[in-house]
Design a protein around this motif. Structure first.
Motif, mmCIF file in Angstrom:
data_model
loop_
_atom_site.group_PDB
_atom_site.id
_atom_site.type_symbol
_atom_site.label_atom_id
_atom_site.label_comp_id
_atom_site.label_asym_id
_atom_site.label_seq_id
_atom_site.Cartn_x
_atom_site.Cartn_y
_atom_site.Cartn_z
ATOM 1 N N ILE A 203 -19.288 74.712 -49.275
ATOM 2 C CA ILE A 203 -19.595 73.874 -48.130
ATOM 3 C C ILE A 203 -20.341 72.392 -48.750
ATOM 4 C CG2 ILE A 203 -22.168 74.842 -48.340
ATOM 5 C CD1 ILE A 203 -20.414 73.815 -44.970
ATOM 6 N N ALA A 204 -20.843 72.589 -49.836
ATOM 7 C CA ALA A 204 -20.988 71.285 -50.488
ATOM 8 C C ALA A 204 -20.001 70.260 -50.710
ATOM 9 C CB ALA A 204 -21.974 71.324 -51.761
ATOM 10 N N LEU A 205 -18.767 70.698 -51.113
ATOM 11 C CA LEU A 205 -17.550 69.980 -51.400
ATOM 12 C C LEU A 205 -17.093 69.652 -49.929
ATOM 13 C CD1 LEU A 205 -15.924 72.164 -54.160
ATOM 14 C CD2 LEU A 205 -17.327 69.973 -54.447
ATOM 15 N N ILE A 206 -17.296 70.516 -49.032
ATOM 16 C CA ILE A 206 -16.660 70.218 -47.624
ATOM 17 C C ILE A 206 -17.637 68.901 -47.171
ATOM 18 C CG2 ILE A 206 -16.374 70.810 -45.265
ATOM 19 C CD1 ILE A 206 -15.748 73.492 -46.102
ATOM 20 N N LYS A 207 -18.802 69.269 -47.318
ATOM 21 C CA LYS A 207 -19.774 67.923 -46.801
ATOM 22 C C LYS A 207 -19.333 66.710 -47.516
ATOM 23 C CE LYS A 207 -24.094 70.344 -46.028
ATOM 24 N NZ LYS A 207 -25.373 70.560 -46.181
ATOM 25 N N ALA B 286 -27.145 67.803 -54.034
ATOM 26 C CA ALA B 286 -25.944 67.106 -54.400
ATOM 27 C C ALA B 286 -25.294 66.506 -53.036
ATOM 28 C CB ALA B 286 -24.936 68.227 -54.504
ATOM 29 N N PRO B 287 -25.380 67.117 -51.900
ATOM 30 C CA PRO B 287 -24.867 66.291 -50.625
ATOM 31 C C PRO B 287 -25.509 64.991 -50.475
ATOM 32 C CG PRO B 287 -24.875 68.646 -50.335
ATOM 33 C CD PRO B 287 -25.562 68.381 -51.470
ATOM 34 N N LEU B 288 -26.793 65.181 -50.630
ATOM 35 C CA LEU B 288 -27.591 63.857 -50.222
ATOM 36 C C LEU B 288 -27.350 62.934 -51.228
ATOM 37 C CD1 LEU B 288 -30.995 65.385 -49.160
ATOM 38 C CD2 LEU B 288 -29.282 64.275 -47.680
ATOM 39 N N VAL B 289 -27.168 63.052 -52.476
ATOM 40 C CA VAL B 289 -26.933 61.995 -53.549
ATOM 41 C C VAL B 289 -25.545 61.522 -53.362
ATOM 42 C CG1 VAL B 289 -26.726 61.493 -55.887
ATOM 43 C CG2 VAL B 289 -28.596 62.936 -55.136
#
Length: 288
Positions: A223-227, A123-126
């Motif tokens: 952490i994914a949302l923070i990223k 998810a963070p990379l996309v």
């Protein structure tokens, strides 16, 4: 006669080589200096945009119409590409994870590995790719076209701060859209991995969900949302800075958009690596 013809060439070669060496040295010294100047300018722009955002919200002068317009525009240019990229990535992750766990005989952990891989990295990379490619290019093209049409100069002459009027709403919109995109990617990616495992790999639905629940924690999603929020902030600042300094007509805008996409992608990938290492160090994976 032959000696006389060769002598001027031999005398001119050292001067030519010296001139080329001087030019190369100047270019070598100017590129790091220019990069540092650009970085400092972008840091200053980000600080000023954040300050203007807080001040305009406190004074109730925030341009909500521009903010909503930018949110709708960013969503329209990134929503469909996000789905088209998230589904293949989830399928690829499921295929690779399925092949690996079948070799080691750990088929019961496929849900945990696939789910955590999508949430923590997929998810963070996309989000990184979509924000840098779609949102960043759109922001840079918009502000770059305004710059070459001298609209930014006209705003400054009329006493309108372009950072408060244009950059701050785009910064807030990019952060919000990035967070929403990340949550959307997590949902689409996890649902795709689940359906692919159950219907294409003959997996067990209960085993997939239970193994994922045994390893996944709320911090993974946080952490994914923070990223995603950091990605949106960095992309908006870089794209706005490059767009506001575009020059050279339509060709200059095209070069600015290209530079914004490349710079944003490199910065976001490096930031993702740093944040991932910090998270893995501070919050190691534990079985619940």
């Amino acid at each position: 006669m032959t000696t006389d013809l060769r002598r001027p060439r031999s005398n001119s070669e050292p001067g030519e080589l010296q001139r080329l060496a001087t030019v190369a040295g100047a270019l070598w010294r100017s590129h790091p200096q220019r990069s540092l100047e650009t970085l400092g300018r972008q840091v200053g722009l980000g600080r000023e945009a954040a300050r203007q955002l807080v001040i305009s919200l406190a004074r109730r002068r925030f341009p909500y119409r521009e903010f909503i317009k930018q949110c709708a525009f960013m969503t329209s240019v990134s929503a469909l590409p996000t789905v088209l990229v998230a589904i293949p990535i989830a399928v690829v992750v499921s295929i690779q994870v399925g092949a690996l766990v079948n070799q080691v005989g750990a088929t019961t952990f496929i849900g945990a590995v696939a789910g955590l891989g999508i949430i923590r990295q997929g998810a963070p990379l996309v989000t990184c790719l979509m924000i840098a490619g779609a949102v960043g290019s759109a922001i840079c093209a918009d502000l770059g076209s305004r710059t070459i049409r001298e609209e930014i100069d006209a705003m400054m002459v009329m006493g309108v701060d372009p950072v408060r009027r244009l950059v701050a709403p785009r910064l807030a919109a990019a952060v919000l859209v990035s967070v929403l995109l990340c949550g959307f990617i997590v949902f689409v990616g996890f649902a795709t991995a689940y359906l692919f495992n159950v219907y294409a790999q003959s997996g067990t639905p209960g085993s997939f969900i239970s193994s994922f629940a045994s390893f996944a924690v709320a911090n993974d999603m946080v952490i994914a949302l923070i990223k995603a929020a950091i990605f949106g902030m960095l992309t908006a600042v870089i794209a706005c800075d490059i767009g506001l300094h575009a020059h050279g007509g339509p060709g200059g805008v095209a070069q600015a958009v290209n530079s914004a996409v490349v710079s944003s992608a490199l910065m976001l990938f490096a930031t993702n690596i740093i944040l991932t290492q910090l998270y893995n160090t501070l919050f190691p994976t534990k079985v619940i």
